[in-house]
Design a protein around this motif. Structure first.
Motif, PDB file in Angstrom:
ATOM      1  N   GLU A  21      11.582   2.190   0.376  1.00 36.37           N
ATOM      2  CA  GLU A  21      10.152   2.531   0.360  1.00 36.37           C
ATOM      3  C   GLU A  21       9.350   1.558   1.218  1.00 36.37           C
ATOM      4  N   ALA A  59       0.833  -1.212   0.000  1.00 31.59           N
ATOM      5  CA  ALA A  59       0.000   0.000   0.000  1.00 31.59           C
ATOM      6  C   ALA A  59       0.863   1.254   0.000  1.00 31.59           C
ATOM      7  N   HIS A  60       1.905   1.264   0.814  1.00 27.82           N
ATOM      8  CA  HIS A  60       2.801   2.421   0.855  1.00 27.82           C
ATOM      9  C   HIS A  60       3.497   2.606  -0.500  1.00 27.82           C
ATOM     10  N   SER A  61       4.014   1.529  -1.047  1.00 30.86           N
ATOM     11  CA  SER A  61       4.726   1.607  -2.327  1.00 30.86           C
ATOM     12  C   SER A  61       3.809   1.965  -3.484  1.00 30.86           C
ATOM     13  N   LEU A  62       2.534   1.574  -3.397  1.00 28.20           N
ATOM     14  CA  LEU A  62       1.585   1.929  -4.460  1.00 28.20           C
ATOM     15  C   LEU A  62       1.367   3.435  -4.559  1.00 28.20           C
ATOM     16  N   THR A  63       1.649   4.177  -3.488  1.00 25.76           N
ATOM     17  CA  THR A  63       1.553   5.629  -3.565  1.00 25.76           C
ATOM     18  C   THR A  63       2.715   6.212  -4.369  1.00 25.76           C
ATOM     19  N   ILE A  64       3.717   5.389  -4.653  1.00 24.64           N
ATOM     20  CA  ILE A  64       4.924   5.827  -5.360  1.00 24.64           C
ATOM     21  C   ILE A  64       4.980   5.261  -6.775  1.00 24.64           C
TER      22      ILE A  64
END
Length: 160
Positions: free
Chosen positions: A139, A103-108
């Protein structure tokens, strides 16, 4: 060691990188130190399921670290077997950590959805699969680092 002290082992899964070429593992060592924690070991093993699983078992059972971070081997290549090796070495799934990393990496990047990384528990030890690239490993670390002290405390029997 303080109450919030955490010990780590890093396992780089690679047929092509040695310790000198492993910038993700070196970056993770620095991130661990920045938090005041200790990296007790860092090894490079071939991208082969039994080697990775054996390294996880050694890190948990012999080095007795709190958290094992694997780098690499969690993508879609047929040589990427870190998740399967982690499942071989561990008993309990901790899906929220892998979900938080994605989820965090999907923002990138939209490519984060291609990660097959897992997080599992072997006894009182946490095993987290991270990507092999330094950028992606950082990330993913950023997405979960805040929860690690609480996770380690819970595994040690410190409640919820």
């Amino acid at each position: 060691m303080s109450e919030n002290s955490i010990t780590f082992a890093i396992i780089t899964c690679s047929d092509t990188r040695g310790m000198k070429e492993d910038t993700a593992g070196a970056a993770l060592e620095a991130l661990i130190a920045e938090n005041g924690w200790e990296c007790k070991s860092h090894v490079v093993v071939p991208d082969e399921r039994p080697f990775i699983a054996s390294a996880i078992v050694r890190a948990c059972d012999e080095a007795d670290v709190d958290v094992v971070l694997t780098c690499g081997g969690s993508g879609l290549s047929l040589r990427d077997v870190a998740p399967e090796a982690t499942m071989d070495a561990c008993e309990r799934n901790v899906p929220g950590i892998a979900e938080a990393m994605r989820a965090h990496s999907l923002t990138i990047t939209p490519y984060a959805m291609l990660s097959r990384a897992v997080c599992m528990q072997r006894g009182r030890h946490l095993v987290i699969n991270l990507p092999g690239s330094e950028k992606a490993a950082r990330e993913n670390w950023d997405g979960v680092v805040a929860a690690l002290p609480h996770a380690v405390k819970m595994m040690a029997g410190g409640g919820h």
